[in-house]
Write a protein that holds these residues in place. Structure first.
Motif, short mmCIF file in Angstrom:
data_model
loop_
_atom_site.label_atom_id
_atom_site.label_comp_id
_atom_site.label_asym_id
_atom_site.label_seq_id
_atom_site.Cartn_x
_atom_site.Cartn_y
_atom_site.Cartn_z
N SER A 10 0.83 -1.20 0.00
CA SER A 10 0.00 0.00 0.00
C SER A 10 0.86 1.26 0.00
N LYS A 11 2.02 1.21 0.69
CA LYS A 11 2.93 2.36 0.68
C LYS A 11 3.45 2.61 -0.72
N THR A 14 0.67 3.98 -2.87
CA THR A 14 0.39 5.39 -2.55
C THR A 14 1.45 6.29 -3.16
N HIS A 15 2.72 5.93 -3.02
CA HIS A 15 3.79 6.73 -3.60
C HIS A 15 3.70 6.75 -5.12
N TYR A 17 0.86 6.62 -6.88
CA TYR A 17 -0.21 7.58 -7.19
C TYR A 17 0.26 9.02 -7.03
N PRO A 53 2.51 13.45 1.07
CA PRO A 53 1.99 12.17 1.56
C PRO A 53 1.59 12.23 3.04
N LEU A 57 -1.99 10.79 4.02
CA LEU A 57 -2.01 9.57 4.83
C LEU A 57 -2.30 9.84 6.30
#
Length: 110
Positions: A10-11, A14-15, A17, A53, A57
């Protein structure tokens, strides 16, 4: 970019995106057009990639600073100077970013 979260899919997702968003909307160019330029130390793009982020987050900046496992983390004063520099035209940056995000969506509806 500094590692903020523990290693996980997921990290990385996310990075991915966030990186795509930065490239697609040309945030480096928008920073430059808004007079947000490197004076010394970390580049504005690096600092924005560090802060962005955290907001998305829901991470606490001060907890990140206290963490020993994160390297190349900007200091608290660096981030505060970046966000509070009177020479930087944050309003123009937000308007240009909003234009880059909203206008293509509106044009796709027409």
């Amino acid at each position: 970019m500094a590692t903020i979260l523990p290693d996980s899919e997921s990290k990385n997702e996310t990075h991915s995106y966030i990186s795509h968003f930065f490239k697609e909307n040309k945030l480096g160019t928008l920073l430059n057009q808004s007079n947000i330029r490197k004076e010394d130390g970390f580049s504005p793009m690096f600092l924005l990639q560090f802060i962005f982020p955290l907001v998305l987050l829901g991470k606490n900046f001060y907890r990140i600073l206290d963490s020993d496992r994160i390297q190349d983390t900007p200091k608290k004063d660096t981030v505060h100077r970046f966000l509070n520099n009177p020479k930087y035209n944050w309003r123009k940056f937000l308007v240009l970013l909003s234009k880059n995000v909203i206008v293509p969506k509106l044009l796709s509806l027409v």
